[in-house]
Scaffold this motif. Sequence first.
Motif, short mmCIF file in Angstrom:
data_model
loop_
_atom_site.label_atom_id
_atom_site.label_comp_id
_atom_site.label_asym_id
_atom_site.label_seq_id
_atom_site.Cartn_x
_atom_site.Cartn_y
_atom_site.Cartn_z
N GLU A 84 -6.44 -0.10 -13.31
CA GLU A 84 -5.06 -0.35 -13.74
C GLU A 84 -4.07 -0.08 -12.60
N SER A 85 -4.38 0.89 -11.74
CA SER A 85 -3.52 1.16 -10.58
C SER A 85 -3.53 -0.02 -9.61
N PHE A 86 -4.72 -0.57 -9.41
CA PHE A 86 -4.83 -1.75 -8.54
C PHE A 86 -3.98 -2.89 -9.10
N ASP A 87 -4.14 -3.17 -10.40
CA ASP A 87 -3.37 -4.25 -11.03
C ASP A 87 -1.86 -3.99 -10.91
N HIS A 88 -1.48 -2.73 -11.10
CA HIS A 88 -0.07 -2.36 -10.98
C HIS A 88 0.45 -2.65 -9.57
N ALA A 89 -0.32 -2.21 -8.55
CA ALA A 89 0.09 -2.41 -7.16
C ALA A 89 0.23 -3.90 -6.85
N VAL A 90 -0.72 -4.70 -7.33
CA VAL A 90 -0.70 -6.14 -7.04
C VAL A 90 0.48 -6.81 -7.75
N THR A 91 0.78 -6.38 -8.97
CA THR A 91 1.92 -6.94 -9.69
C THR A 91 3.22 -6.63 -8.96
N VAL A 92 3.38 -5.37 -8.54
CA VAL A 92 4.61 -4.97 -7.85
C VAL A 92 4.77 -5.77 -6.55
N CYS A 93 3.70 -5.85 -5.76
CA CYS A 93 3.77 -6.59 -4.50
C CYS A 93 3.97 -8.09 -4.75
N GLY A 94 3.24 -8.62 -5.74
CA GLY A 94 3.37 -10.05 -6.07
C GLY A 94 4.78 -10.40 -6.51
N ASN A 95 5.41 -9.53 -7.30
CA ASN A 95 6.78 -9.79 -7.73
C ASN A 95 7.73 -9.81 -6.53
N ARG A 96 7.52 -8.88 -5.61
CA ARG A 96 8.40 -8.81 -4.45
C ARG A 96 8.28 -10.08 -3.60
N ILE A 97 7.05 -10.52 -3.35
CA ILE A 97 6.89 -11.69 -2.48
C ILE A 97 7.44 -12.94 -3.18
N LYS A 98 7.22 -13.05 -4.49
CA LYS A 98 7.73 -14.23 -5.22
C LYS A 98 9.25 -14.27 -5.17
N LYS B 283 8.32 7.45 -24.74
CA LYS B 283 7.97 8.49 -23.77
C LYS B 283 6.54 8.34 -23.23
N GLY B 284 5.59 8.06 -24.15
CA GLY B 284 4.20 7.90 -23.71
C GLY B 284 4.07 6.76 -22.71
N GLN B 285 4.79 5.70 -22.97
CA GLN B 285 4.75 4.53 -22.10
C GLN B 285 5.36 4.86 -20.73
N GLN B 286 6.45 5.64 -20.74
CA GLN B 286 7.07 6.08 -19.49
C GLN B 286 6.10 6.91 -18.66
N THR B 287 5.42 7.84 -19.34
CA THR B 287 4.45 8.69 -18.62
C THR B 287 3.35 7.83 -18.02
N LYS B 288 2.86 6.86 -18.79
CA LYS B 288 1.79 5.98 -18.29
C LYS B 288 2.26 5.23 -17.04
N GLN B 289 3.48 4.70 -17.08
CA GLN B 289 4.01 3.97 -15.93
C GLN B 289 4.18 4.90 -14.73
N MET B 290 4.62 6.13 -14.98
CA MET B 290 4.78 7.09 -13.88
C MET B 290 3.43 7.38 -13.24
N ILE B 291 2.40 7.59 -14.07
CA ILE B 291 1.06 7.84 -13.53
C ILE B 291 0.61 6.64 -12.68
N LEU B 292 0.79 5.43 -13.24
CA LEU B 292 0.34 4.23 -12.52
C LEU B 292 1.03 4.12 -11.16
N GLY B 293 2.34 4.33 -11.13
CA GLY B 293 3.09 4.21 -9.87
C GLY B 293 2.59 5.19 -8.82
N ARG B 294 2.38 6.44 -9.22
CA ARG B 294 1.96 7.45 -8.25
C ARG B 294 0.49 7.31 -7.86
N ALA B 295 -0.35 6.98 -8.86
CA ALA B 295 -1.77 6.80 -8.55
C ALA B 295 -1.95 5.58 -7.65
N ALA B 296 -1.19 4.50 -7.90
CA ALA B 296 -1.31 3.29 -7.09
C ALA B 296 -0.98 3.61 -5.63
N ALA B 297 0.10 4.38 -5.40
CA ALA B 297 0.49 4.75 -4.03
C ALA B 297 -0.59 5.59 -3.37
#
Lengths: 202, 202
Positions: free
Chosen positions: B58-72, B5-19
Motif C-alpha cells: 500500500e505504501s508503494f501504491d501511495h508513493a506512485v499515486t502521489v508522484c503520478g498526480n504530480r507529473i500529470k 480519524k481512523g482514515q487520517q491515521t491510515k493516511q499518515m502511516i502511508l505517507g511516512r512509511a512510503a517516504a
Amino acid sequence: MGMKKGQQTKQMILGRAAALFNTEGYTKASMSDIMSATGLEKGGIYNHFGSKDQLMLESFDHAVTVCGNRIKEMVDEQPDSESKLCAIVDYFTMLAVNPPIAGGCPLMNTAIECDDSMPELRNRAKLGITRFLRFIEKIILDGMGTGELRGDLNPADLAPMLVASLEGALMLGKLYDSQAKTNAVARFWKDQIHSWKRRASK
Amino acid sequence: MGMKKGQQTKQMILGRAAALFNTEGYTKASMSDIMSATGLEKGGIYNHFGSKDQLMLESFDHAVTVCGNRIKEMVDEQPDSESKLCAIVDYFTMLAVNPPIAGGCPLMNTAIECDDSMPELRNRAKLGITRFLRFIEKIILDGMGTGELRGDLNPADLAPMLVASLEGALMLGKLYDSQAKTNAVARFWKDQIHSWKRRASK
C-alpha cells in the motif's frame, strides 16, 4: 606458478560474495548466505576478511575490476572512437544477458543501494562512476583530436548522458526480463554516435 | 467534511512509511523504524495493515499515486506536445531537489531493490513503468497526429530511451549529491525534443 592455496580460497570467496552482493544487495546478503555460496564455515571466511564490512568493500572492488577489465578489453580492440563508443553500448547490452559478475552493473547497484547509508561503499561507487565518465570523455576527446569526431561535441555532457541512459536501460531490461527496451536504447545511441562523426568535406 | 480519524491515521502511516521505504529500501526499513516515524505502537500500525508486506504494497501504491498526480499536473498544464515532454524532463530535475515523496522515484527504487525478490512489488513497479511509458508514447503520438511533431518518430523506442536516461540521471544526481550531471541530461533531452518538431515548410 599458481596461487597459494590461501590466496585461491580468498579469490573464490571474493568471486562468490561479489556475485551474491551484486544480485541480492549488501544489506540483504548475509554471512550465512556467503557461507552457503562458498561452502565454508564462518571462521574460514573471517580468516581472510576481518568483518562483513571488509568483505563487502573487497567484493565491490573485485566486481568493479572484473567489469572494468571486460569493458577495457572490448574497447581496446576497436580501431577508432566511433567503434570504441559503440563497444561501450555493446558492453551494456551484454551485461543484461551474460554479465561478468551476476546481477548487472556493480557501480549502479551499489550507488542505488548505498545512497543514504554505507558511505564508504558509496564513495567507491562514486569514484568508479567518475573513472568511467572520464574514460568515455577521453574517447570522445581523442576522436575530436584526430578529426574523426565533430569539433562541437561536449564530452562532459555526453558522457553522463550515455552512462545515465545505459544504466537506466539495464534497469528496464532487468525489470521486464526482456531485451526489447535495452535494444531500443542501444539503437538510439549507435545512431547518435554515428551522427557525431565529422562529415567529409566535399 | 474531513476524513474520519481512523482514515487520517491510515493516511499518515502511508505517507511516512512510503517516504521511509523509498529512502531506505523495503528490506532495510523495519517495523520499528516505521513505529518511530509514525509515533505509533506496533498494534496501532497492524490495526490498519495486516502485515509488513501489506504495508509495503500500500505504501508503494501511495508513493506512485502521489508522484503520478504530480507529473500529470505538470504535463496537463502545458499547451503542446513539445512542452509536455519538456515538463516530464523538468519533473525529473525536480525529483532530485524537491521530490513529492522523499527518496526519489519509487518506480526505479522498487524496480532495482525487488528485481530478484519480492515478486508482487516487482510486478507493481513493472506495471507503473509500463503506464509511464504509455503516457509518454501517447504524448508523442498525439503530437505526430496534430502535425506538431515529425512523422518519422518511433514513440515505442523514444519513450524507454527518455525514461532510462532520466532515471539514470536521477541516480547520478543522488550519487554525486549534485545537479550538474542531471542538468546536462535535461539539456540534452530538451534539444532532442525540440529537434522532433516538424520543420515549417517554406
